[in-house]
Design a protein around this motif. Structure first.
Motif, PDB file in Angstrom:
ATOM      1  N   MET A   1       0.809  -1.199   0.000  1.00 42.61           N
ATOM      2  CA  MET A   1       0.000   0.000   0.000  1.00 42.61           C
ATOM      3  C   MET A   1       0.853   1.265   0.000  1.00 42.61           C
ATOM      4  SD  MET A   1      -3.525  -0.027   1.690  1.00 42.61           S
ATOM      5  CE  MET A   1      -4.703  -0.746   0.606  1.00 42.61           C
ATOM      6  N   ALA A   2       1.951   1.270   0.738  1.00 41.79           N
ATOM      7  CA  ALA A   2       2.769   2.470   0.829  1.00 41.79           C
ATOM      8  C   ALA A   2       3.420   2.807  -0.504  1.00 41.79           C
ATOM      9  CB  ALA A   2       3.850   2.312   1.900  1.00 41.79           C
ATOM     10  N   ASN A   3       3.482   1.833  -1.417  1.00 41.31           N
ATOM     11  CA  ASN A   3       4.112   2.108  -2.693  1.00 41.31           C
ATOM     12  C   ASN A   3       3.127   2.649  -3.727  1.00 41.31           C
ATOM     13  OD1 ASN A   3       2.662  -0.171  -3.274  1.00 41.31           O
ATOM     14  ND2 ASN A   3       4.419  -1.431  -3.844  1.00 41.31           N
ATOM     15  N   GLN A   4       1.869   2.872  -3.332  1.00 44.95           N
ATOM     16  CA  GLN A   4       0.913   3.485  -4.239  1.00 44.95           C
ATOM     17  C   GLN A   4       1.398   4.879  -4.604  1.00 44.95           C
ATOM     18  OE1 GLN A   4      -2.811   3.338  -2.081  1.00 44.95           O
ATOM     19  NE2 GLN A   4      -3.621   1.880  -3.577  1.00 44.95           N
ATOM     20  N   GLU A   5       1.109   5.284  -5.827  1.00 37.01           N
ATOM     21  CA  GLU A   5       1.513   6.604  -6.286  1.00 37.01           C
ATOM     22  C   GLU A   5       0.591   7.662  -5.678  1.00 37.01           C
ATOM     23  OE1 GLU A   5       3.516   7.485  -9.337  1.00 37.01           O
ATOM     24  OE2 GLU A   5       4.371   5.500  -9.611  1.00 37.01           O
ATOM     25  N   THR A   6       1.050   8.281  -4.603  1.00 37.14           N
ATOM     26  CA  THR A   6       0.308   9.373  -3.981  1.00 37.14           C
ATOM     27  C   THR A   6       1.268  10.524  -3.758  1.00 37.14           C
ATOM     28  OG1 THR A   6       0.725   8.616  -1.739  1.00 37.14           O
ATOM     29  CG2 THR A   6      -1.287   7.809  -2.789  1.00 37.14           C
ATOM     30  N   LYS A   7       0.712  11.684  -3.573  1.00 35.81           N
ATOM     31  CA  LYS A   7       1.536  12.869  -3.371  1.00 35.81           C
ATOM     32  C   LYS A   7       2.343  12.786  -2.084  1.00 35.81           C
ATOM     33  CE  LYS A   7       1.282  17.872  -3.499  1.00 35.81           C
ATOM     34  NZ  LYS A   7       0.410  19.036  -3.693  1.00 35.81           N
ATOM     35  N   THR A  11       5.298   5.947   4.908  1.00 30.11           N
ATOM     36  CA  THR A  11       6.426   5.029   4.818  1.00 30.11           C
ATOM     37  C   THR A  11       6.046   3.667   5.389  1.00 30.11           C
ATOM     38  OG1 THR A  11       7.312   5.837   6.918  1.00 30.11           O
ATOM     39  CG2 THR A  11       8.169   6.854   4.906  1.00 30.11           C
ATOM     40  N   SER A  12       4.982   3.631   6.179  1.00 29.04           N
ATOM     41  CA  SER A  12       4.521   2.395   6.803  1.00 29.04           C
ATOM     42  C   SER A  12       3.348   1.816   6.014  1.00 29.04           C
ATOM     43  CB  SER A  12       4.063   2.695   8.241  1.00 29.04           C
ATOM     44  OG  SER A  12       3.276   1.652   8.753  1.00 29.04           O
ATOM     45  N   ASP A  13       3.510   0.580   5.539  1.00 28.19           N
ATOM     46  CA  ASP A  13       2.406  -0.102   4.864  1.00 28.19           C
ATOM     47  C   ASP A  13       1.220  -0.268   5.812  1.00 28.19           C
ATOM     48  OD1 ASP A  13       3.800  -0.336   2.492  1.00 28.19           O
ATOM     49  OD2 ASP A  13       4.448  -2.386   2.865  1.00 28.19           O
ATOM     50  N   PHE A  14       1.506  -0.516   7.108  1.00 32.82           N
ATOM     51  CA  PHE A  14       0.442  -0.672   8.091  1.00 32.82           C
ATOM     52  C   PHE A  14      -0.370   0.608   8.212  1.00 32.82           C
ATOM     53  CE2 PHE A  14      -1.005   0.084  12.448  1.00 32.82           C
ATOM     54  CZ  PHE A  14      -1.973  -0.896  12.528  1.00 32.82           C
ATOM     55  N   LEU A  15       0.306   1.753   8.355  1.00 31.58           N
ATOM     56  CA  LEU A  15      -0.402   3.020   8.514  1.00 31.58           C
ATOM     57  C   LEU A  15      -1.212   3.348   7.259  1.00 31.58           C
ATOM     58  CD1 LEU A  15      -1.047   5.340  10.378  1.00 31.58           C
ATOM     59  CD2 LEU A  15       1.031   6.484   9.601  1.00 31.58           C
ATOM     60  N   ALA A  16      -0.671   3.050   6.101  1.00 38.47           N
ATOM     61  CA  ALA A  16      -1.408   3.276   4.855  1.00 38.47           C
ATOM     62  C   ALA A  16      -2.674   2.419   4.821  1.00 38.47           C
ATOM     63  CB  ALA A  16      -0.518   2.965   3.652  1.00 38.47           C
ATOM     64  N   ALA A  17      -2.569   1.159   5.214  1.00 37.52           N
ATOM     65  CA  ALA A  17      -3.734   0.266   5.220  1.00 37.52           C
ATOM     66  C   ALA A  17      -4.754   0.712   6.266  1.00 37.52           C
ATOM     67  CB  ALA A  17      -3.292  -1.171   5.477  1.00 37.52           C
ATOM     68  N   GLY A  20      -6.588   3.747   5.172  1.00 34.02           N
ATOM     69  CA  GLY A  20      -7.568   3.369   4.151  1.00 34.02           C
ATOM     70  C   GLY A  20      -8.824   2.770   4.757  1.00 34.02           C
ATOM     71  N   ILE A  21      -8.653   1.902   5.748  1.00 34.55           N
ATOM     72  CA  ILE A  21      -9.802   1.279   6.418  1.00 34.55           C
ATOM     73  C   ILE A  21     -10.627   2.342   7.145  1.00 34.55           C
ATOM     74  CG2 ILE A  21     -10.498  -0.266   8.308  1.00 34.55           C
ATOM     75  CD1 ILE A  21      -7.967  -1.961   7.558  1.00 34.55           C
ATOM     76  N   ILE A  22      -9.967   3.184   7.918  1.00 35.25           N
ATOM     77  CA  ILE A  22     -10.677   4.221   8.666  1.00 35.25           C
ATOM     78  C   ILE A  22     -11.415   5.147   7.704  1.00 35.25           C
ATOM     79  CG2 ILE A  22     -10.386   6.263  10.145  1.00 35.25           C
ATOM     80  CD1 ILE A  22      -8.023   4.684  11.485  1.00 35.25           C
ATOM     81  N   SER A  23     -10.769   5.542   6.635  1.00 40.35           N
ATOM     82  CA  SER A  23     -11.405   6.430   5.651  1.00 40.35           C
ATOM     83  C   SER A  23     -12.644   5.779   5.050  1.00 40.35           C
ATOM     84  CB  SER A  23     -10.423   6.789   4.534  1.00 40.35           C
ATOM     85  OG  SER A  23      -9.349   7.534   5.048  1.00 40.35           O
ATOM     86  N   GLN A  24     -12.535   4.498   4.713  1.00 39.69           N
ATOM     87  CA  GLN A  24     -13.674   3.797   4.115  1.00 39.69           C
ATOM     88  C   GLN A  24     -14.799   3.632   5.121  1.00 39.69           C
ATOM     89  OE1 GLN A  24     -13.928   2.571   0.734  1.00 39.69           O
ATOM     90  NE2 GLN A  24     -16.016   2.606   1.464  1.00 39.69           N
ATOM     91  N   TRP A  25     -14.469   3.162   6.323  1.00 34.41           N
ATOM     92  CA  TRP A  25     -15.493   2.858   7.330  1.00 34.41           C
ATOM     93  C   TRP A  25     -16.207   4.096   7.839  1.00 34.41           C
ATOM     94  CZ3 TRP A  25     -14.021  -1.669  11.096  1.00 34.41           C
ATOM     95  CH2 TRP A  25     -13.809  -2.837  10.351  1.00 34.41           C
ATOM     96  N   THR A  26     -15.577   5.254   7.776  1.00 36.01           N
ATOM     97  CA  THR A  26     -16.214   6.470   8.275  1.00 36.01           C
ATOM     98  C   THR A  26     -16.840   7.305   7.159  1.00 36.01           C
ATOM     99  OG1 THR A  26     -14.110   7.671   8.220  1.00 36.01           O
ATOM    100  CG2 THR A  26     -14.741   6.627  10.321  1.00 36.01           C
ATOM    101  N   ALA A  27     -16.729   6.871   5.930  1.00 38.00           N
ATOM    102  CA  ALA A  27     -17.343   7.591   4.817  1.00 38.00           C
ATOM    103  C   ALA A  27     -18.869   7.533   4.957  1.00 38.00           C
ATOM    104  CB  ALA A  27     -16.914   6.981   3.484  1.00 38.00           C
ATOM    105  N   PRO A  28     -19.540   8.673   4.814  1.00 34.72           N
ATOM    106  CA  PRO A  28     -20.996   8.683   4.989  1.00 34.72           C
ATOM    107  C   PRO A  28     -21.729   7.621   4.171  1.00 34.72           C
ATOM    108  CG  PRO A  28     -20.177  10.925   4.900  1.00 34.72           C
ATOM    109  CD  PRO A  28     -19.014  10.028   4.580  1.00 34.72           C
ATOM    110  N   SER A  29     -21.392   7.471   2.907  1.00 30.53           N
ATOM    111  CA  SER A  29     -22.116   6.494   2.079  1.00 30.53           C
ATOM    112  C   SER A  29     -21.871   5.065   2.559  1.00 30.53           C
ATOM    113  CB  SER A  29     -21.724   6.634   0.607  1.00 30.53           C
ATOM    114  OG  SER A  29     -20.340   6.388   0.427  1.00 30.53           O
TER     115      SER A  29
END
Length: 168
Positions: A1-7, A11-17, A20-29
């Motif tokens: 995950m950390a190697n995804q092309e983002t701005k 550096t941590s694959d764990f933190l990136a994952a 991502g989970i928190i962002s998805q789970w808290t998204a209104p939709s």
């Protein structure tokens, strides 16, 4: 995950994952779609308000607004919708007759139970194919991370409080 092309990649694959989970789970939709599987048709702010009332008990509207990260006028609208739907009721605070506490009604309790069923069902699907050993390890490590996070949050709050007093 950390190697995804983002701005600004982590550096941590764990933190990136985890992000991502928190962002998805808290998204209104996402919240709305998960709870809709239990026949619950509420907006995400109402879902979150009921969650807080279920987990923390009756709250003053101002405390609920703080929990939701919103202002008094927005929480008033949310409470109006929930009251009209019969999911909450306002009662005088016995400790302070000038104040009002927001309580879940029996129907609100049932909706909150539906959230739990929806979450349990979602997690069952997410972990489908995982062994009992993997599920147990995930639970243990997540509980440990939760404890560390709570201790860190307390430390931050204490540090922030101390620095505010020093500035006064």
């Amino acid at each position: 995950m950390a190697n995804q092309e983002t701005k600004h990649p982590y550096t941590s694959d764990f933190l990136a994952a985890l992000t991502g989970i928190i962002s998805q789970w808290t998204a209104p939709s996402f919240l709305e779609n998960v709870t809709a599987r239990e026949g619950i048709d509420l907006d995400s702010t109402s879902i979150t308000a009921i969650h807080f009332l279920d987990r923390q008990g009756p709250l003053r509207p101002s405390a609920l607004a703080d929990q939701l990260g919103t202002g008094a006028s927005n929480v008033s609208k949310v409470l109006g919708r929930l009251e009209t739907a019969g999911l909450i009721e306002r009662r005088k605070d016995e400790a302070d007759a000038r104040a009002t506490l927001i309580h879940l009604t029996a129907a609100g309790d049932e909706v909150a139970a539906g959230f739990v069923r929806a979450g349990d069902g979602m997690l069952g699907e997410l972990l489908d194919g995982w062994s009992e050993k993997e599920r147990h390890l995930l639970t243990q490590l997540t509980q440990r991370l939760d404890g560390s996070t709570r201790a860190f949050a307390s430390k931050l709050a204490s540090s922030h409080s101390s620095s505010q007093k020093a500035q006064s």
